[in-house]
Design a protein around this motif. Structure first.
Motif, mmCIF file in Angstrom:
data_model
loop_
_atom_site.group_PDB
_atom_site.id
_atom_site.type_symbol
_atom_site.label_atom_id
_atom_site.label_comp_id
_atom_site.label_asym_id
_atom_site.label_seq_id
_atom_site.Cartn_x
_atom_site.Cartn_y
_atom_site.Cartn_z
ATOM 1 N N ASN A 92 -8.978 6.991 -0.242
ATOM 2 C CA ASN A 92 -10.507 7.024 -0.226
ATOM 3 C C ASN A 92 -10.952 5.822 0.685
ATOM 4 N N LEU A 93 -9.931 5.322 1.472
ATOM 5 C CA LEU A 93 -10.367 4.273 2.432
ATOM 6 C C LEU A 93 -11.477 4.651 3.388
ATOM 7 N N TYR A 94 -11.560 5.792 3.642
ATOM 8 C CA TYR A 94 -12.672 6.586 4.580
ATOM 9 C C TYR A 94 -13.946 6.187 4.025
ATOM 10 N N THR B 188 -16.151 0.090 -2.798
ATOM 11 C CA THR B 188 -16.716 -1.278 -2.843
ATOM 12 C C THR B 188 -16.127 -1.323 -4.425
ATOM 13 N N VAL B 189 -16.238 -2.508 -4.765
ATOM 14 C CA VAL B 189 -15.725 -2.926 -6.139
ATOM 15 C C VAL B 189 -16.274 -2.306 -7.178
ATOM 16 N N GLN B 190 -17.406 -1.841 -7.122
ATOM 17 C CA GLN B 190 -18.212 -1.119 -7.921
ATOM 18 C C GLN B 190 -17.747 0.500 -8.124
ATOM 19 N N ASP B 191 -17.418 0.738 -6.981
ATOM 20 C CA ASP B 191 -16.865 2.176 -6.959
ATOM 21 C C ASP B 191 -15.372 2.113 -7.649
ATOM 22 N N MET B 192 -14.838 1.207 -7.466
ATOM 23 C CA MET B 192 -13.268 0.822 -8.112
ATOM 24 C C MET B 192 -13.528 0.912 -9.526
ATOM 25 N N LEU C 178 -14.081 0.296 -15.769
ATOM 26 C CA LEU C 178 -14.023 -1.248 -16.130
ATOM 27 C C LEU C 178 -14.829 -2.067 -15.780
ATOM 28 N N ASN C 179 -15.301 -3.356 -16.142
ATOM 29 C CA ASN C 179 -16.379 -3.972 -15.550
ATOM 30 C C ASN C 179 -15.934 -4.560 -14.370
ATOM 31 N N PRO C 180 -16.780 -4.510 -13.265
ATOM 32 C CA PRO C 180 -16.401 -5.127 -11.951
ATOM 33 C C PRO C 180 -15.791 -6.289 -11.756
ATOM 34 N N GLN C 181 -16.336 -7.212 -12.537
ATOM 35 C CA GLN C 181 -15.888 -8.759 -12.567
ATOM 36 C C GLN C 181 -14.596 -8.770 -13.251
ATOM 37 N N TYR C 182 -14.111 -8.115 -14.419
ATOM 38 C CA TYR C 182 -12.894 -8.032 -14.910
ATOM 39 C C TYR C 182 -11.864 -7.418 -14.044
ATOM 40 N N LEU C 183 -12.238 -6.230 -13.272
ATOM 41 C CA LEU C 183 -11.295 -5.421 -12.419
ATOM 42 C C LEU C 183 -11.218 -6.426 -11.409
ATOM 43 N N SER C 184 -11.892 -7.318 -10.759
ATOM 44 C CA SER C 184 -11.637 -8.192 -9.696
ATOM 45 C C SER C 184 -10.529 -9.179 -10.176
ATOM 46 N N ARG C 185 -10.594 -9.708 -11.316
ATOM 47 C CA ARG C 185 -9.827 -10.604 -11.909
ATOM 48 C C ARG C 185 -8.587 -9.937 -11.867
ATOM 49 N N LEU C 186 -8.324 -8.743 -12.724
ATOM 50 C CA LEU C 186 -7.272 -8.096 -12.954
ATOM 51 C C LEU C 186 -6.534 -7.663 -11.589
ATOM 52 N N PHE C 187 -7.030 -7.265 -10.518
ATOM 53 C CA PHE C 187 -6.514 -6.953 -9.342
ATOM 54 C C PHE C 187 -5.825 -8.059 -8.698
ATOM 55 N N LYS C 188 -6.588 -9.202 -8.607
ATOM 56 C CA LYS C 188 -5.965 -10.540 -8.052
ATOM 57 C C LYS C 188 -5.001 -10.735 -8.724
ATOM 58 N N LYS C 189 -4.834 -10.609 -10.121
ATOM 59 C CA LYS C 189 -3.651 -11.186 -10.949
ATOM 60 C C LYS C 189 -2.390 -10.430 -10.417
ATOM 61 N N VAL C 190 -2.498 -8.980 -10.224
ATOM 62 C CA VAL C 190 -1.370 -8.311 -9.927
ATOM 63 C C VAL C 190 -1.147 -8.307 -8.723
ATOM 64 N N VAL C 191 -2.237 -8.230 -7.639
ATOM 65 C CA VAL C 191 -1.925 -7.781 -6.240
ATOM 66 C C VAL C 191 -1.635 -9.154 -5.390
ATOM 67 N N GLY C 192 -2.543 -10.257 -5.895
ATOM 68 C CA GLY C 192 -2.438 -11.439 -5.341
ATOM 69 C C GLY C 192 -3.702 -11.793 -4.266
ATOM 70 N N GLN D 285 -11.098 -7.972 -0.312
ATOM 71 C CA GLN D 285 -10.014 -8.136 0.797
ATOM 72 C C GLN D 285 -8.658 -7.141 0.941
ATOM 73 N N TYR D 286 -8.227 -6.630 0.092
ATOM 74 C CA TYR D 286 -7.414 -5.622 -0.172
ATOM 75 C C TYR D 286 -7.892 -4.415 0.729
ATOM 76 N N VAL D 287 -8.970 -4.101 0.657
ATOM 77 C CA VAL D 287 -9.725 -2.643 1.330
ATOM 78 C C VAL D 287 -9.359 -3.111 2.932
ATOM 79 N N LEU D 288 -10.029 -4.326 3.452
ATOM 80 C CA LEU D 288 -9.906 -4.884 4.595
ATOM 81 C C LEU D 288 -8.650 -4.935 5.396
#
Length: 303
Positions: free
Chosen positions: A176-178, A182-186, A192-206, A211-214
């Protein structure tokens, strides 16, 4: 040592090639390759990787059914490199602070080629005329090997609930990169809650999801720059940026050069085709330990 991009038409078959003290990494990008390494048959399709070990005969088993393209990279590993039939006896994880192993499977399906394509083209654009260039070539080959190992370990180790969820999200982002999600879309997709998702994503991906989308867009643009003749404007659109100016600004921030400058540095990569097969100049450090070794074809026979 040496490498290139090989292209061939329907009906091409790989010539017999004996690997002396070198490894070869073959990454298929188009069509099908039918190979036999020692006594094992392999069929490579796009995104398939094959590692050919030293002192092994490799040959084509049947003609390719269509056009074919692949990267080929020859390299030498330290003398204490080990080959394993399986990884069952190893303790492997991409989460180790001080990893003890870099794992390269003999055959592997890469999830995508964009980032590796960039590293490979940087490697192939580096000549070996001086010590600095040789160090750069070693650096890029090491980066390629480490990234393949990381992808392999990800598949072996990503069995926890959080990692599996983020892996599914990364695949959703890719498809869905096209939409420039946004974080809200994810968060909506993952429920999941957007703030929780951001923390979880950074924990797993780094890195954070934004930033991952960019990064994914920029890697797409880099791959298009080195693999196509599209204009900068067309690449901007095909890498899903909101405008050419934004693309050029963010690209320079990441790479330190403009898209045109980035493309220009890959003008001299060695391409070959079915008329000129991949050739291997055996380095002195190997040949000085060998006697009466043919340059091509079958392995030397024991006397």
């Amino acid at each position: 040592m040496v490498g290139g991009i090989f292209t061939a038409h329907e009906g091409w078959r790989h010539n017999p090639r004996y690997h002396h003290g070198d490894f070869e990494l073959i990454i298929c990008t188009k069509g099908e390759l039918h190979l036999k390494v020692a006594e094992q048959d392999y069929t490579l399709k796009p995104n398939d990787l094959l590692l050919v070990p030293p002192y092994t005969l490799m040959r084509g088993t049947k003609p390719s059914p269509g056009n074919v393209e692949f990267y080929w990279l020859h390299f030498i590993l330290p003398s204490n490199t080990q080959l394993f039939e399986s990884t069952g006896s190893l303790t492997l994880s991409d989460k180790d602070v001080s990893p003890k192993h870099i794992l390269i499977p003999q055959q592997f399906k890469l999830p995508d080629l964009d980032f590796l394509t960039i590293l490979i083209h940087q490697l192939l654009n580096t000549n070996s005329e001086n010590a600095y260039d040789r160090k750069m070539a070693n650096y890029f080959m090491t980066m390629i090997i480490i990234n393949i190992s990381k992808l392999t370990l990800n598949q072996l180790d990503f069995k926890t609930r959080d990692s599996e969820r983020i892996n599914r999200l990364k695949e959703w982002i890719r498809t869905n990169l096209y939409k420039s999600p946004t974080v809200q879309d994810m968060a909506d997709v993952m429920q999941l809650n957007p703030q929780y998702l951001s923390r979880l994503f950074k924990k797993v991906v780094g890195i954070p999801p934004k930033q991952y989308v960019l990064q994914l867009k920029l890697h797409t643009a880099q791959a298009l720059l080195v693999k196509t003749n599209l204009s900068i404007k067309e690449i901007s659109a095909n890498a899903y940026f909101d405008g050419e100016k934004l693309f050029m600004r963010q690209f320079k921030q990441m790479t330190g050069m403009t898209p045109s400058e980035y493309r220009a540095q890959f003008d001299e990569i060695y391409h070959n085709n079915q008329v000129i097969s991949p050739t291997l100049p055996i380095p002195e450090e190997i040949t000085k330990h060998l006697k009466d070794v043919p340059d091509f074809g079958e392995a030397p026979q024991d006397s």
